[in-house]
Each structure stands twice: as structure tokens, then as C-alpha cells.
Design a protein around this motif. Structure first.
Motif, PDB file in Angstrom:
ATOM      1  N   ASP A 211      40.658  54.297  12.566  1.00 47.35           N
ATOM      2  CA  ASP A 211      40.396  55.644  13.071  1.00 47.35           C
ATOM      3  C   ASP A 211      39.542  55.545  14.340  1.00 47.35           C
ATOM      4  N   PRO A 212      40.133  55.736  15.513  1.00 49.39           N
ATOM      5  CA  PRO A 212      39.349  55.606  16.747  1.00 49.39           C
ATOM      6  C   PRO A 212      38.212  56.603  16.854  1.00 49.39           C
ATOM      7  N   ALA A 213      38.387  57.812  16.322  1.00 53.77           N
ATOM      8  CA  ALA A 213      37.326  58.816  16.386  1.00 53.77           C
ATOM      9  C   ALA A 213      36.096  58.366  15.605  1.00 53.77           C
ATOM     10  N   ALA A 214      36.321  57.739  14.451  1.00 54.83           N
ATOM     11  CA  ALA A 214      35.204  57.241  13.649  1.00 54.83           C
ATOM     12  C   ALA A 214      34.499  56.094  14.356  1.00 54.83           C
ATOM     13  N   ALA A 215      35.267  55.227  15.014  1.00 59.27           N
ATOM     14  CA  ALA A 215      34.675  54.082  15.699  1.00 59.27           C
ATOM     15  C   ALA A 215      33.812  54.517  16.880  1.00 59.27           C
ATOM     16  N   VAL A 216      34.243  55.532  17.591  1.00 59.54           N
ATOM     17  CA  VAL A 216      33.560  55.955  18.814  1.00 59.54           C
ATOM     18  C   VAL A 216      32.338  56.823  18.523  1.00 59.54           C
ATOM     19  N   ALA A 217      32.254  57.408  17.357  1.00 54.00           N
ATOM     20  CA  ALA A 217      31.168  58.336  17.049  1.00 54.00           C
ATOM     21  C   ALA A 217      29.803  57.726  17.352  1.00 54.00           C
ATOM     22  N   GLN A 218      29.043  58.383  18.236  1.00 55.64           N
ATOM     23  CA  GLN A 218      27.685  57.992  18.607  1.00 55.64           C
ATOM     24  C   GLN A 218      27.602  56.601  19.246  1.00 55.64           C
ATOM     25  N   ALA A 219      28.685  56.153  19.850  1.00 52.37           N
ATOM     26  CA  ALA A 219      28.685  54.847  20.507  1.00 52.37           C
ATOM     27  C   ALA A 219      27.927  54.908  21.827  1.00 52.37           C
ATOM     28  N   ASP A 220      27.264  53.809  22.163  1.00 53.35           N
ATOM     29  CA  ASP A 220      26.585  53.675  23.448  1.00 53.35           C
ATOM     30  C   ASP A 220      27.513  53.078  24.510  1.00 53.35           C
ATOM     31  N   LEU A 221      28.545  52.415  24.062  1.00 56.89           N
ATOM     32  CA  LEU A 221      29.514  51.781  24.957  1.00 56.89           C
ATOM     33  C   LEU A 221      30.884  51.857  24.310  1.00 56.89           C
ATOM     34  N   VAL A 222      31.884  52.284  25.077  1.00 58.37           N
ATOM     35  CA  VAL A 222      33.273  52.343  24.608  1.00 58.37           C
ATOM     36  C   VAL A 222      34.097  51.392  25.477  1.00 58.37           C
ATOM     37  N   VAL A 223      34.860  50.531  24.819  1.00 56.63           N
ATOM     38  CA  VAL A 223      35.632  49.495  25.513  1.00 56.63           C
ATOM     39  C   VAL A 223      37.072  49.545  25.042  1.00 56.63           C
ATOM     40  N   THR A 224      37.995  49.324  25.962  1.00 53.55           N
ATOM     41  CA  THR A 224      39.394  49.179  25.576  1.00 53.55           C
ATOM     42  C   THR A 224      40.052  48.123  26.436  1.00 53.55           C
ATOM     43  N   ASP A 225      41.307  47.832  26.142  1.00 46.76           N
ATOM     44  CA  ASP A 225      42.087  46.834  26.872  1.00 46.76           C
ATOM     45  C   ASP A 225      43.540  47.280  26.837  1.00 46.76           C
ATOM     46  N   VAL A 226      44.380  46.618  27.607  1.00 45.63           N
ATOM     47  CA  VAL A 226      45.800  46.964  27.629  1.00 45.63           C
ATOM     48  C   VAL A 226      46.409  46.800  26.240  1.00 45.63           C
ATOM     49  N   TRP A 227      47.469  47.527  26.000  1.00 44.87           N
ATOM     50  CA  TRP A 227      48.128  47.455  24.704  1.00 44.87           C
ATOM     51  C   TRP A 227      49.050  46.242  24.581  1.00 44.87           C
ATOM     52  N   ALA A 228      49.600  45.786  25.689  1.00 42.99           N
ATOM     53  CA  ALA A 228      50.467  44.599  25.685  1.00 42.99           C
ATOM     54  C   ALA A 228      49.919  43.614  26.704  1.00 42.99           C
ATOM     55  N   SER A 229      49.421  42.488  26.228  1.00 44.55           N
ATOM     56  CA  SER A 229      48.853  41.470  27.107  1.00 44.55           C
ATOM     57  C   SER A 229      49.955  40.570  27.657  1.00 44.55           C
ATOM     58  N   MET A 230      49.547  39.666  28.562  1.00 46.69           N
ATOM     59  CA  MET A 230      50.510  38.714  29.120  1.00 46.69           C
ATOM     60  C   MET A 230      51.166  37.914  28.000  1.00 46.69           C
ATOM     61  N   GLY A 231      52.500  37.825  28.058  1.00 50.63           N
ATOM     62  CA  GLY A 231      53.252  37.139  27.020  1.00 50.63           C
ATOM     63  C   GLY A 231      53.777  38.070  25.955  1.00 50.63           C
ATOM     64  N   GLN A 232      53.377  39.357  26.008  1.00 52.24           N
ATOM     65  CA  GLN A 232      53.814  40.337  25.010  1.00 52.24           C
ATOM     66  C   GLN A 232      54.677  41.433  25.628  1.00 52.24           C
ATOM     67  N   GLU A 233      55.215  41.152  26.792  1.00 55.64           N
ATOM     68  CA  GLU A 233      55.985  42.171  27.511  1.00 55.64           C
ATOM     69  C   GLU A 233      57.167  42.688  26.693  1.00 55.64           C
ATOM     70  N   SER A 234      57.773  41.837  25.894  1.00 51.82           N
ATOM     71  CA  SER A 234      58.931  42.258  25.096  1.00 51.82           C
ATOM     72  C   SER A 234      58.550  43.251  24.003  1.00 51.82           C
ATOM     73  N   GLU A 235      57.261  43.333  23.684  1.00 53.98           N
ATOM     74  CA  GLU A 235      56.784  44.239  22.638  1.00 53.98           C
ATOM     75  C   GLU A 235      56.254  45.549  23.217  1.00 53.98           C
ATOM     76  N   GLU A 236      56.363  45.725  24.521  1.00 55.02           N
ATOM     77  CA  GLU A 236      55.676  46.835  25.188  1.00 55.02           C
ATOM     78  C   GLU A 236      56.065  48.194  24.633  1.00 55.02           C
ATOM     79  N   ASP A 237      57.347  48.464  24.461  1.00 52.06           N
ATOM     80  CA  ASP A 237      57.777  49.783  23.988  1.00 52.06           C
ATOM     81  C   ASP A 237      57.283  50.046  22.570  1.00 52.06           C
ATOM     82  N   GLU A 238      57.394  49.054  21.708  1.00 53.03           N
ATOM     83  CA  GLU A 238      56.928  49.209  20.332  1.00 53.03           C
ATOM     84  C   GLU A 238      55.423  49.449  20.299  1.00 53.03           C
ATOM     85  N   ARG A 239      54.693  48.713  21.109  1.00 54.44           N
ATOM     86  CA  ARG A 239      53.246  48.854  21.133  1.00 54.44           C
ATOM     87  C   ARG A 239      52.829  50.233  21.649  1.00 54.44           C
ATOM     88  N   LYS A 240      53.513  50.746  22.634  1.00 56.09           N
ATOM     89  CA  LYS A 240      53.180  52.077  23.134  1.00 56.09           C
ATOM     90  C   LYS A 240      53.264  53.109  22.014  1.00 56.09           C
TER      91      LYS A 240
END
Length: 315
Positions: A211-240
């Protein structure tokens, strides 16, 4: 005859290669070096030193920051791609490590399998730095921690939310929670959790949720990254489709503390893992974060490479 790593050689393969005091000193030094650069002062402790940079994965920030960092410190960097070396033609990793480490003062490797890095380090006579593997990205975390420190002071005891894939960045944030003493809340879709062994090593610092809302609650820092990293291009649509609910939007950021910061290691895909309003908004420090790759890595290079007895150093 097998050449093993001399006991005095210190590598940087994960953040856990630094104890908490070493890590804090490194961040402080990174900010000092940043200030030297901003004042235009000439500081070149690495005159006569060379760094081999082995890239099996493409890069912008990693290559430029290490190459520019070595130049600013008075040294030189040698870019090596699989097309240019015998590594790309099947030479054993151990043999490449033996040869390269007799010719240069340090080796930075950006590759896929973490085992490639650890095998190389086992046979290297000089420090080996992890420029990224599929398992860890510790240099990025040095920059992230420096950035938070410069904007908000110590991160010890703070709450950090990592939203997205349980990938190398997530693994490195888990290690950072152990080293820097913050509370990490990870939110990822089911089936995309971080490595169970890495997570289990930090039971007091880390919490996992879907649950992203639960994770972010009262956070001092919020971090994210791309959904499909290098080498995972074939999974891009599924990951989206699987990650659609894990986008860092203004509504999600509103659940964090009012003075919370937002970070992303870049490159970013606006409208996917983060909205344009967030990454280009006032809580975002991604450009400072990107610049600090240079300064944090200069501090790391200084720490690992400089030897007091080396003639020609600027110390």
C-alpha cells in the motif's frame, strides 16, 4: 599462481563496506569537496592516478561523474566497454582483474550480475567500486544521503518511503537504513518485492507493504525509481499495468510530512513512476541529487585511492 586481494585493499561493493562512522565522514567530506569546487579552489590529490571504468551497462550520470571526478582530482579515467576489451570476448573475469589491477589504481564496474563484480574484486590488487549491478547501486545512495544531509541534516531516526520495484535501488536503501539508521517503509506490487534475504537482514529498520499510501504516511523522504530497469524492456507493458497504483503523485506526496523531500535516481519517466508536478515541484531535489553523484564519488575516490606514500599526489 592465484593472486588474491591484498588485505589492505578496500573495495566498495555495497554500502555495508562502510561502517556508520565511516559513512558519515564520507558524506561530510563530499560536501567539503563540493564547496571547494564551488569556490574554484584547485585540489588535485590524484595526480598520476588512473581509474579503469568498465561498462557493461550504458550510463550517463555514472560515466560523467566518475570521469569528471577523476579529472577534477588531477587523475585520469579510462572508459572500457565490452566492445573494446577482452571481457566482451570471453576472457575470464579473474584474468581481466589480474591484468587491469596491475596497470591502474582503481577499477569502477557497471554491470549486470553482482557476481561479476565480486569475482573481479576477489582477484584485484586495487580498489574496486560498484558503479551499479542488478543487485545494488551504492554510489547512488551516497549521493542521496549527501543530498538529504545538505537539505535537512541527519537522516538518522527519520522515516523514508521507497515506492516501486524491489530492485537494486530498493536493496541499497535497505542497506542505507542499516548504515545510516533511518526507518524505511517499502511499498511495491505483489510479486515485485525486494530480495527476502536482504530485507530479512534489516528487521528493525524496514517494513514492507503493498500500500503506497501507508508507506508514505508521515515520511520525511519519498523515493522512487523506474518501473522497468535496463534489461527488463520486454516486461515494460506488463509492469506499467502492475505498477499503475504506485505512481508518486501530488496526492501521494500530500500524505508525507509537509517538508518531505522527493528523490529519483534518474532517468525518470514523467507520468509513470512520478508525475511532472512532483519531480519538477518544490519538494523535488533530484537535480542536487544528480550533481552529488560527482561530489560523493570524489570523496570515495579520495578515500580508496590516495596512498600517503604515493609520489606526485597533491596531499
Amino acid at each position: 599462481m592465484t593472486i588474491e586481494t591484498p588485505p589492505t585493499t578496500q573495495h566498495f561493493l555495497t554500502l555495508l563496506d562502510l561502517d556508520p562512522d565511516e559513512a558519515e565522514r564520507l558524506l561530510a567530506r563530499a560536501s567539503e569537496l563540493k564547496q571547494l569546487r564551488q569556490r574554484g579552489e584547485d585540489y588535485r590529490p590524484l595526480v598520476g592516478y588512473s581509474l579503469a571504468m568498465v561498462f557493461e551497462k550504458s550510463s550517463t550520470r555514472t560515466r560523467v561523474s566518475f570521469e569528471a571526478g577523476m579529472a577534477q582530482l588531477g587523475g585520469s579515467a579510462i572508459f572500457l566497454s565490452p566492445r573494446d576489451t577482452q571481457l566482451g570476448r570471453g576472457e575470464p573475469i579473474e584474468d581481466s582483474a589480474r591484468v587491469l589491477s596491475r596497470m591502474v589504481d582503481g577499477v569502477m564496474i557497471r554491470t549486470f550480475e553482482h557476481e561479476t563484480l565480486t569475482r573481479f574484486a576477489a582477484y584485484s590488487q586495487v580498489p574496486v567500486i560498484n558503479g551499479l549491478t542488478d543487485r545494488f547501486h551504492p554510489c547512488q545512495l551516497l549521493a542521496d544521503m549527501q543530498t538529504y544531509r545538505e537539505h535537512r541534516g541527519t537522516i538518522r531516526g527519520r522515516r523514508v518511503a521507497f515506492i516501486g520495484d524491489g530492485n537494486n535501488m530498493c536493496h541499497s536503501y535497505i542497506n542505507a537504513a542499516r548504515v545510516f539508521g533511518f526507518e524505511l517503509h517499502i511499498a511495491c506490487p505483489q510479486g515485485f518485492e525486494p530480495d527476502a534475504e536482504i530485507l530479512a537482514a534489516a528487521p528493525e529498520q524496514c517494513r514492507l507493504t503493498h500500500d503506497p499510501a501507508a508507506a508514505v504516511a508521515q515520511a520525511d523522504l519519498v523515493v522512487t525509481d523506474v518501473w522497468a530497469s535496463m534489461g527488463q524492456e520486454s516486461e515494460e507493458d506488463e509492469r506499467k499495468a502492475r505498477f499503475a497504483a504506485f505512481s508518486v503523485t501530488p496526492a501521494l506526496m500530500a500524505r508525507a510530512r509537509p517538508d518531505a523531500l522527493f528523490m529519483h535516481c534518474l532517468p525518470a519517466h514523467r507520468g509513470e513512476e512520478v508525475s511532472a508536478e512532483v519531480i519538477d515541484g518544490p519538494q523535488s531535489v533530484v537535480w542536487d541529487e544528480a550533481e552529488n553523484r560527482l561530489h560523493a564519488q570524489k570523496a570515495l575516490l579520495e578515500r580508496l585511492l590516495v596512498r600517503p606514500s604515493r609520489s606526485g599526489s597533491g596531499r
